[in-house]
Motif scaffolding. Structure first.
Motif, PDB file in Angstrom:
ATOM      1  N   LYS A 158       0.848  -1.203   0.000  1.00  0.00           N
ATOM      2  CA  LYS A 158       0.000   0.000   0.000  1.00  0.00           C
ATOM      3  C   LYS A 158       0.886   1.257   0.000  1.00  0.00           C
ATOM      4  O   LYS A 158       0.644   2.197  -0.751  1.00  0.00           O
ATOM      5  CB  LYS A 158      -0.916  -0.002   1.241  1.00  0.00           C
ATOM      6  CG  LYS A 158      -1.990   1.109   1.192  1.00  0.00           C
ATOM      7  CD  LYS A 158      -2.668   1.293   2.530  1.00  0.00           C
ATOM      8  CE  LYS A 158      -3.691   0.247   2.874  1.00  0.00           C
ATOM      9  NZ  LYS A 158      -5.053   0.605   2.507  1.00  0.00           N
ATOM     10  N   ALA A 159       1.939   1.240   0.851  1.00  0.00           N
ATOM     11  CA  ALA A 159       2.822   2.416   0.943  1.00  0.00           C
ATOM     12  C   ALA A 159       3.496   2.675  -0.407  1.00  0.00           C
ATOM     13  O   ALA A 159       3.611   3.818  -0.868  1.00  0.00           O
ATOM     14  CB  ALA A 159       3.870   2.203   2.037  1.00  0.00           C
ATOM     15  N   ILE A 160       3.932   1.597  -1.065  1.00  0.00           N
ATOM     16  CA  ILE A 160       4.592   1.750  -2.373  1.00  0.00           C
ATOM     17  C   ILE A 160       3.605   2.325  -3.386  1.00  0.00           C
ATOM     18  O   ILE A 160       3.922   3.250  -4.146  1.00  0.00           O
ATOM     19  CB  ILE A 160       5.147   0.391  -2.872  1.00  0.00           C
ATOM     20  CG1 ILE A 160       6.294  -0.089  -1.981  1.00  0.00           C
ATOM     21  CG2 ILE A 160       5.605   0.489  -4.324  1.00  0.00           C
ATOM     22  CD1 ILE A 160       6.769  -1.516  -2.271  1.00  0.00           C
ATOM     23  N   LEU A 161       2.382   1.787  -3.360  1.00  0.00           N
ATOM     24  CA  LEU A 161       1.399   2.212  -4.364  1.00  0.00           C
ATOM     25  C   LEU A 161       0.983   3.675  -4.141  1.00  0.00           C
ATOM     26  O   LEU A 161       0.852   4.439  -5.100  1.00  0.00           O
ATOM     27  CB  LEU A 161       0.178   1.277  -4.334  1.00  0.00           C
ATOM     28  CG  LEU A 161      -0.846   1.486  -5.434  1.00  0.00           C
ATOM     29  CD1 LEU A 161      -0.210   1.390  -6.829  1.00  0.00           C
ATOM     30  CD2 LEU A 161      -1.975   0.450  -5.318  1.00  0.00           C
ATOM     31  N   VAL A 162       0.809   4.052  -2.861  1.00  0.00           N
ATOM     32  CA  VAL A 162       0.465   5.452  -2.574  1.00  0.00           C
ATOM     33  C   VAL A 162       1.568   6.360  -3.126  1.00  0.00           C
ATOM     34  O   VAL A 162       1.298   7.368  -3.788  1.00  0.00           O
ATOM     35  CB  VAL A 162       0.288   5.681  -1.051  1.00  0.00           C
ATOM     36  CG1 VAL A 162       0.225   7.173  -0.726  1.00  0.00           C
ATOM     37  CG2 VAL A 162      -0.970   4.998  -0.532  1.00  0.00           C
TER      38      VAL A 162
END
Ligand code: BYC
Length: 336
Positions: free
Chosen positions: A86-90
């Protein structure tokens, strides 16, 4: 309908100052000399109107692509399978928003306003990349978008770092660095899935099957059917042709697919020792033009989402303007 032909209005009233000087042989000669010497044209320099229009067309389309390109992946932020993903995608989706902003700023230096560009996007007149009119059906699509869509984007964008228009070239340097991270995160995510269950592997293969041909079409029509290429190359805006970039992308991607363990869905794909390149099958250009002309699977949805975001953000723009007015009044009072 959502047709996507964008013409910069001749008689428009740009809110920023457009440099409009009668064509003068000396100015034209100076411009030609800079282009011939592979130099940079800056916003303050005289430039032919057609050069300006071409740049506004391409840079604004590029900016719109970045902003619309946030949507297919943004859909997966709330469904990412772990905190790390999620952090990477954000971060990635945020980067795409940033790319759009650098590019709108670069286009503004040519005398077109951001409002004009947004208006062209929201009214369906502006083009943006065909690739973002397809849906992201599974989590594997997020990885494949990173690997193949961003991979194709980098291939197209690296030569733009040497574009003859200074602000565009400079913006592209940072964009390319970030795109490189995007491509690698996609590949790494797929690599992880390919070491997982049979279902995960099948999901990756299915996503590759659905995206491969669309990515090849991203580079634009074949050179023989590309009306803007010859002049774009002459002006040093385009450095490598649509077909040559497509070929470079295929050649670079085949070994990566082997490492991943996926099959590229093209029975005609094979190494041609004589040419020193891979041969590949025929692209469905009818489908490409259908999508470019507004009839892809997600055109209406993408545009409706952008228009809603613009309308929902009206209060933010009004509040920012009210704040700026207040600051200005205060500064004036203090100066009096
Ligand atoms: N989709 O004469 P041609 C990203 C149009 S964002 C739609 O070859 P040109 C990312 C073309 O505009 C990546 N339309 O044109 C973001 C022209 O129509 P007009 C976006 C297309 O300009 C988020 C007509 O077809 N990259 O990476 O010489 C997440 C004839 O074409 C497309 C850029 O925008 C298409 N695929 O060459 C993840 C790069 N292809 O304008 C990733 C900058 C062609 O005459 N742009 N058309 O009505 C370029 O390099 C060039 O504009 C193109 C086209 C190679 C795209």
């Amino acid at each position: 309908m959502y047709t996507q032909s964008f013409n910069v209005p001749d008689g428009g009233t740009p809110t920023l100052q457009a440099v409009s000087v009668p064509v003068d042989a000396d100015l034209q000669a100076r411009f030609d000399a800079v282009i011939d010497a592979d130099g940079k044209i800056e916003p303050r320099d005289w430039m032919p109107e057609a050069y300006r229009k071409t740049l506004v067309r391409q840079i604004s389309q590029h900016a719109h692509s970045e902003i619309v390109g946030m949507l297919p992946e943004g859909n997966w932020i709330s469904r990412a399978p772990s905190l790390k993903r999620k952090a990477i995608l954000v971060a990635k989706v945020q980067d795409e928003g940033g790319h759009g902003l650098y590019l709108y700023s670069a286009a503004e230096t040519l005398g077109t306003s951001r409002d004009q560009m947004f208006d062209a996007l929201h009214s369906g007149k502006a083009k943006y990349s065909s690739i973002f009119n397809y849906p992201t059906l599974t989590w594997a699509d997020v990885g494949v978008v990173g690997w193949l869509v961003d991979g194709a984007a980098i291939m197209n964008q690296i030569p733009l770092c040497r574009c003859s228009f200074g602000p565009y070239a400079r913006a592209m340097i940072r964009v390319c660095k970030e795109e490189s991270f995007h491509q690698r995160q996609g590949f790494e995510s797929l690599m992880t899935m390919m070491q997982g269950t049979a279902e995960q592997k099948a999901m990756v293969q299915d996503a590759v099957n659905r995206w491969w041909w669309k990515c090849l079409a991203m580079f634009g029509p074949p050179d023989a059917d590309s009306p803007n290429s010859v002049q774009g190359m002459r002006w040093g805006i385009k450095r490598i042709s649509n077909d040559d970039l497509r070929q470079k992308f295929v050649d670079a991607t085949v070994p990566q697919a082997q490492v991943l363990g996926v099959t590229l869905p093209d029975p005609d794909l094979k190494w041609n020792a004589e040419r020193g390149h891979h041969d590949f099958g025929a692209i469905d250009w009818d489908e490409f033009w259908q999508v470019v002309n507004g009839n892809g699977p997600c055109n209406q949805e993408r545009l409706a989402t952008r228009v809603k975001a613009w309308e929902d953000g009206a209060w933010v723009r009004e509040a920012a303007l009210a704040h700026a007015r207040k600051q200005e009044q205060r500064a004036r009072k203090e100066a009096a």
